[in-house]
Design a protein around this motif. Structure first.
Motif, PDB file in Angstrom:
ATOM      1  N   ARG A 251       0.888  -1.121   0.150  1.00 64.03           N
ATOM      2  CA  ARG A 251       0.065   0.066   0.003  1.00 64.03           C
ATOM      3  C   ARG A 251       0.853   1.234  -0.110  1.00 64.03           C
ATOM      4  N   GLN A 252       2.102   1.264   0.513  1.00 62.23           N
ATOM      5  CA  GLN A 252       2.912   2.456   0.792  1.00 62.23           C
ATOM      6  C   GLN A 252       3.604   2.480  -0.476  1.00 62.23           C
ATOM      7  N   ALA A 253       3.732   1.445  -1.244  1.00 56.48           N
ATOM      8  CA  ALA A 253       4.644   1.535  -2.734  1.00 56.48           C
ATOM      9  C   ALA A 253       3.287   2.426  -3.647  1.00 56.48           C
ATOM     10  N   ASP A 254       2.159   1.741  -3.355  1.00 54.42           N
ATOM     11  CA  ASP A 254       1.016   2.561  -4.314  1.00 54.42           C
ATOM     12  C   ASP A 254       0.708   3.951  -3.931  1.00 54.42           C
ATOM     13  N   ARG A 255       0.979   4.264  -2.648  1.00 53.17           N
ATOM     14  CA  ARG A 255       0.874   5.623  -2.032  1.00 53.17           C
ATOM     15  C   ARG A 255       2.092   6.579  -2.964  1.00 53.17           C
ATOM     16  N   LEU A 256       3.417   6.029  -2.812  1.00 52.81           N
ATOM     17  CA  LEU A 256       4.543   6.785  -3.369  1.00 52.81           C
ATOM     18  C   LEU A 256       3.967   7.235  -4.761  1.00 52.81           C
ATOM     19  N   LEU A 257       3.793   5.943  -5.539  1.00 54.14           N
ATOM     20  CA  LEU A 257       3.448   6.008  -6.939  1.00 54.14           C
ATOM     21  C   LEU A 257       2.488   7.018  -7.445  1.00 54.14           C
TER      22      LEU A 257
END
Length: 265
Positions: A251-257
């Motif tokens: 979820r953090q990866a999606d947030r960064l992208l």
């Protein structure tokens, strides 16, 4: 009741709190004492009143209220959180804030940690963040040097924001120091506590601050920096990943992208 944390132990008494800093940890009683003293002078009631500093123990008044972390924030609570944050960032005059020691985990520290830990990015989002940072680092550092200085709390964990039914007050200033408004706002809305177990509406919260065009641009860059920093921690530190629900790293990866694709509003 006494609770033990990484850098300190906290003893909660009926009217006071004793915060004992471990000598072998990074916690800094001098930073805590200085911030509490300044806020007692410029924004009384917003934070605990400092009573004494004895060795590595800070004794302060105990504030009423319960942590906002782990709750479903109401519109009233969101407004109170914004008022308290705005009051903090306006409390200390810029001239006084300018001579404070730089807060911990300011731009240079955060960038250094990312570069040190993300030598070989293990996921596409991390690689994208590292590429972005290569082009953004100079601007982030320049913004820190030219922004209006403020006293930064340096810890956006919503557990440090206490709701008493009407107002929000702040605790935990052991990493505090000179910062800037966009950086502090970015840390709060990008802290894992804002979305992992609490529902903080970042857009609604940030809309309550009158930011200049330059601050808005810097805010987005700082949000990207914090999102990348959290992804680095989650993907390279098993202890950080273990403390959070399953799926937090993805979820953090999606947030960064999403932030990398976002435009200044």
């Amino acid at each position: 009741m006494t609770s033990q944390w990484t850098t300190h132990g906290v003893e909660l008494l009926p009217d006071t709190v004793r915060k004992r800093f471990r000598p072998d940890a990074d916690g800094d009683p001098a930073r805590e004492w200085l911030a509490l003293t300044l806020l007692d002078r410029h924004a009384p009631g917003l934070a605990p009143r400092p009573l004494s500093l004895v060795g590595r123990t800070v004794i302060m008044t105990r504030l009423p209220g319960v942590p906002l972390r782990g709750t479903e924030l109401t519109r009233t609570q969101l407004a109170a959180l914004a008022r308290a944050t705005d009051r903090l960032l306006r409390a200390v005059p810029p001239g006084a804030a300018a001579v404070l020691p730089e807060r911990r985990w300011y731009v240079r520290d955060s960038v250094a940690a990312i570069r040190r830990r993300a030598v070989q990015p293990s996921m596409p989002a991390l690689a994208a963040g590292v590429r972005w940072l290569a082009g953004a680092e100079a601007g982030l550092l320049a913004g820190a040097a030219t922004a209006v200085p403020v006293l930064g709390q340096a810890d956006g964990n919503l557990a440090n924001f206490l709701w008493d039914g009407a107002d929000v007050r702040l605790v935990d200033f052991e990493d505090s120091g000179r910062s800037d408004r966009a950086y502090e706002l970015a840390e709060l809305v990008e802290h894992l506590s804002a979305w992992v177990d609490t529902d903080l509406d970042a857009a609604a919260f940030l809309a309550r601050f009158a930011l200049s065009p330059a601050e808005r641009a810097r805010l987005l860059e700082c949000r990207r920096l914090f999102a990348l920093l959290w992804l680095v921690f989650l993907s390279t530190d098993p202890a950080t990943e273990a403390r959070n629900p399953l799926g937090t790293t993805a979820r953090q990866a999606d947030r960064l992208l999403a932030l990398l694709d976002a435009a200044v509003r």
